[in-house]
Design an enzyme around this catalytic site. Structure first.
Site, mmCIF file in Angstrom:
data_model
loop_
_atom_site.group_PDB
_atom_site.id
_atom_site.type_symbol
_atom_site.label_atom_id
_atom_site.label_comp_id
_atom_site.label_asym_id
_atom_site.label_seq_id
_atom_site.Cartn_x
_atom_site.Cartn_y
_atom_site.Cartn_z
ATOM 1 N N CYS A 292 4.167 9.318 0.219
ATOM 2 C CA CYS A 292 2.790 9.735 0.001
ATOM 3 C C CYS A 292 2.749 10.727 -1.145
ATOM 4 O O CYS A 292 3.461 11.725 -1.126
ATOM 5 C CB CYS A 292 2.230 10.368 1.280
ATOM 6 N N HIS B 126 5.260 4.792 12.632
ATOM 7 C CA HIS B 126 5.227 4.738 11.165
ATOM 8 C C HIS B 126 6.210 5.804 10.668
ATOM 9 O O HIS B 126 5.840 6.961 10.471
ATOM 10 C CB HIS B 126 3.781 5.022 10.718
ATOM 11 N N HIS C 126 8.745 7.388 8.065
ATOM 12 C CA HIS C 126 9.335 7.451 6.726
ATOM 13 C C HIS C 126 10.808 7.801 6.919
ATOM 14 O O HIS C 126 11.199 8.402 7.915
ATOM 15 C CB HIS C 126 8.578 8.452 5.855
ATOM 16 N N ASN D 212 8.885 4.314 3.539
ATOM 17 C CA ASN D 212 8.902 3.914 4.945
ATOM 18 C C ASN D 212 10.272 3.330 5.274
ATOM 19 O O ASN D 212 11.001 2.867 4.390
ATOM 20 C CB ASN D 212 7.891 2.789 5.199
ATOM 21 N N ARG E 223 0.834 -1.214 0.000
ATOM 22 C CA ARG E 223 0.000 0.000 0.000
ATOM 23 C C ARG E 223 0.867 1.263 0.000
ATOM 24 O O ARG E 223 1.099 1.866 -1.044
ATOM 25 C CB ARG E 223 -0.966 -0.040 1.209
ATOM 26 N N ASP E 224 1.424 1.632 1.133
ATOM 27 C CA ASP E 224 2.258 2.837 1.191
ATOM 28 C C ASP E 224 3.419 2.686 0.199
ATOM 29 O O ASP E 224 3.839 3.648 -0.451
ATOM 30 C CB ASP E 224 2.798 3.004 2.628
HETATM 31 P P1 HMG Z 1 -13.129 14.074 -3.117
HETATM 32 O O1 HMG Z 1 -12.864 14.450 -4.539
HETATM 33 O O2 HMG Z 1 -13.167 15.160 -2.090
HETATM 34 O O3 HMG Z 1 -14.444 13.188 -2.927
HETATM 35 O O4 HMG Z 1 -12.076 12.976 -2.696
HETATM 36 P P2 HMG Z 1 -15.834 13.189 -3.551
HETATM 37 O O5 HMG Z 1 -16.693 12.554 -2.520
HETATM 38 O O6 HMG Z 1 -16.190 14.535 -4.088
HETATM 39 O O7 HMG Z 1 -15.689 12.152 -4.793
HETATM 40 C C1 HMG Z 1 -14.962 12.477 -5.975
HETATM 41 C C2 HMG Z 1 -14.818 11.223 -6.792
HETATM 42 O O8 HMG Z 1 -14.052 10.253 -6.055
HETATM 43 C C3 HMG Z 1 -16.136 10.543 -7.144
HETATM 44 O O9 HMG Z 1 -15.956 9.893 -8.373
HETATM 45 C C4 HMG Z 1 -16.262 9.488 -6.074
HETATM 46 O O10 HMG Z 1 -17.057 8.388 -6.494
HETATM 47 C C5 HMG Z 1 -14.829 9.061 -5.921
HETATM 48 P P3 HMG Z 1 -16.414 10.594 -9.764
HETATM 49 O O11 HMG Z 1 -17.863 10.900 -9.579
HETATM 50 O O12 HMG Z 1 -15.577 11.852 -9.910
HETATM 51 O O13 HMG Z 1 -16.094 9.555 -10.802
HETATM 52 N N1 HMG Z 1 -14.574 8.499 -4.589
HETATM 53 C C6 HMG Z 1 -14.051 7.289 -4.397
HETATM 54 N N2 HMG Z 1 -13.629 6.342 -5.261
HETATM 55 C C7 HMG Z 1 -13.157 5.213 -4.720
HETATM 56 N N3 HMG Z 1 -13.055 5.000 -3.392
HETATM 57 C C8 HMG Z 1 -13.471 5.922 -2.518
HETATM 58 C C9 HMG Z 1 -13.995 7.131 -3.028
HETATM 59 N N4 HMG Z 1 -14.475 8.236 -2.431
HETATM 60 C C10 HMG Z 1 -14.837 9.067 -3.403
HETATM 61 N N5 HMG Z 1 -13.365 5.678 -1.223
HETATM 62 C C11 HMG Z 1 -11.088 11.276 -1.328
HETATM 63 C C12 HMG Z 1 -12.020 12.486 -1.388
HETATM 64 C C13 HMG Z 1 -10.798 10.992 0.098
HETATM 65 C C14 HMG Z 1 -11.789 10.103 -1.972
HETATM 66 C C15 HMG Z 1 -9.816 11.602 -2.134
HETATM 67 O O14 HMG Z 1 -9.247 12.788 -1.644
HETATM 68 C C16 HMG Z 1 -8.805 10.492 -2.056
HETATM 69 O O15 HMG Z 1 -9.011 9.401 -2.572
HETATM 70 N N6 HMG Z 1 -7.669 10.729 -1.419
HETATM 71 C C17 HMG Z 1 -6.665 9.648 -1.321
HETATM 72 C C18 HMG Z 1 -5.514 10.104 -0.589
HETATM 73 C C19 HMG Z 1 -4.535 8.980 -0.417
HETATM 74 O O16 HMG Z 1 -4.782 7.831 -0.727
HETATM 75 N N7 HMG Z 1 -3.352 9.355 0.101
HETATM 76 C C20 HMG Z 1 -2.322 8.403 0.380
HETATM 77 C C21 HMG Z 1 -2.600 7.584 1.584
HETATM 78 S S1 HMG Z 1 -2.369 8.439 3.127
HETATM 79 C C22 HMG Z 1 -0.724 8.161 3.532
HETATM 80 O O17 HMG Z 1 0.016 7.646 2.732
HETATM 81 C C23 HMG Z 1 -0.230 8.508 4.921
HETATM 82 C C24 HMG Z 1 -0.034 7.276 5.798
HETATM 83 O O18 HMG Z 1 0.860 6.355 5.191
HETATM 84 C C25 HMG Z 1 0.524 7.685 7.166
HETATM 85 C C26 HMG Z 1 1.779 8.578 7.101
HETATM 86 O O19 HMG Z 1 2.724 8.265 6.372
HETATM 87 O O20 HMG Z 1 1.794 9.557 7.861
HETATM 88 C C27 HMG Z 1 -1.354 6.553 6.050
HETATM 89 MG MG MG Z 2 3.018 6.530 5.215
#
Ligand code: HMG
Ligand code: MG
Length: 323
Positions: free
Chosen positions: A245, A212, A214, A254, A20-21
């Site tokens: 990210c 966690h 990085h 990580n 994932r990450d």
């Molecule tokens: P948005 O644009 O604000 O949401 O995104 P929306 O509700 O307006 O929806 C827009 C579109 O996204 C729509 O599709 C929805 O159906 C779709 P369209 O009509 O345009 O075709 N949608 C989804 N599709 C699939 N799965 C869903 C979903 N929700 C809405 N669950 C949203 C909001 C949160 C979805 C968006 O901002 C997003 O996907 N962000 C992802 C961010 C991400 O994955 N970041 C990386 C992970 S976090 C990380 O790495 C940190 C961590 O490792 C810890 C650390 O290191 O500190 C965890």
């Molecule tokens: Mg991370």
């Protein structure tokens, strides 16, 4: 006076982030079959918790598209628990349908990063999470709460330890079984990690915390020591040091799982992970992704396996014509 580190011989639980990450920030996309093979290899290394994918917008993170099909394809033999990252109700419903063993909700200590990552601020994210946690728990699915930017935010600057502590406590109160403290951009050192952990440990017991880190500035292994000294026994890591990210500019992967296992075994602690198999998997996936292996332990072990037995013998005996 030299202060020795006294750590009890005990068990540490690793949460493997590679699929994932690790993959979410890679420019080369793996096929579904390659992602599945990657996860199965990791499970065979003895890793008991693996984050398989994310139910996020595929437009935002194309590397995580098809996570549902991936869960479907995975054989569910053995003790490994498979987790999924979830940002909202749509993601939770997909994770439930995919029979994820565990879900991870994610927010941060800073509004700048949270808005860039999931489009809402920290307070709003906690309001959104409350019913999601309840629903997951009602179905018997464990919920991990990720708290990012615990040291600093790429947009808002340094984070105060008290802020981390207050938010970690709120995630616990919402019903998360575990809080994963993320140094998302990998800028921490033991000098900043230790006071952050001390503040959090006032509010949340060590048994409910994971770290966690990085490894952007190469401090990941050093940062594990204050966590271990304070009794934290759950560590997130990513084989071959994959990851980062897409919404945290400048963040690298990580801390490599190989480094973590090498360190822990060296301290006499147990992980249940076969380091040789893990290193081979890290090398395999690095080649698949067309990138250098980001684990120094992995590189060292790979170099050893590439030496033919006579060469190895010569090295240990010294070169015959040297000098
Ligand atoms: P948005 O644009 O604000 O949401 O995104 P929306 O509700 O307006 O929806 C827009 C579109 O996204 C729509 O599709 C929805 O159906 C779709 P369209 O009509 O345009 O075709 N949608 C989804 N599709 C699939 N799965 C869903 C979903 N929700 C809405 N669950 C949203 C909001 C949160 C979805 C968006 O901002 C997003 O996907 N962000 C992802 C961010 C991400 O994955 N970041 C990386 C992970 S976090 C990380 O790495 C940190 C961590 O490792 C810890 C650390 O290191 O500190 C965890
Ligand atoms: Mg991370």
């Amino acid at each position: 006076m030299n202060k020795e580190i006294h750590l009890p011989v005990d068990q540490v639980s690793l949460v493997e982030m590679g699929p994932r990450d690790g993959l979410q920030n890679e420019p080369r996309l793996l096929s579904l079959g390659q992602r599945q093979a990657f996860i199965e290899r990791l499970a065979q290394c003895g890793l008991q918790r693996i984050e398989v994918g994310a139910f996020v917008s595929p437009k935002r993170v194309p590397q995580m598209a098809d996570s549902a099909a991936l869960f479907e394809a995975l054989p569910r033999r053995g003790p490994t628990r498979y987790g999924a990252l979830v940002p909202n109700l749509q993601g939770l419903q997909a994770a439930i349908a995919a029979r994820a063993d565990e879900i991870g909700l994610f927010t941060a200590c800073s509004d700048g990063f949270t808005r860039a990552n999931i489009g809402i601020g920290v307070e709003e994210s906690l309001i959104r999470f409350a019913p999601l946690v309840q629903e997951a728990r009602r179905l018997g699915i464990k919920v991990r709460g990720y708290l990012s930017t615990v040291i600093a935010c790429p947009f808002d600057g340094p984070t105060k330890p008290k802020r981390v502590a207050a938010l970690a406590e709120r995630l616990l109160d919402l019903g998360c079984h575990e809080i994963s403290l993320g140094d998302t951009i990998g800028v921490g050192t033991p000098g900043t990690v230790a006071p952050m952990l001390d503040a959090v440990l006032h509010e949340v017991p060590a048994g409910r915390l994971a770290v966690h880190f990085h490894d952007t500035y190469g401090q990941g292994v050093a940062n594990l020591l204050p966590a271990l000294e304070r009794g934290i026994r759950t560590i997130d890591c990513s084989v071959a040091g994959l990851g980062g990210c897409p919404y945290a500019p400048g963040a690298s992967g990580n801390i490599a799982s190989e480094e973590v296992v090498y360190l822990l075994h060296g301290l006499g602690m147990q992980t249940g992970v076969n380091l040789d198999k893990l290193a081979a998997t890290g090398q395999w996936v690095s080649e698949l992704l067309g990138r250098p292996n980001g684990s120094r332990v992995g590189q060292a072990l790979h170099a050893r396996t590439r030496q033919s037995p006579p060469e190895r013998h010569e090295r240990t005996q010294g070169a015959p014509h040297a000098g």
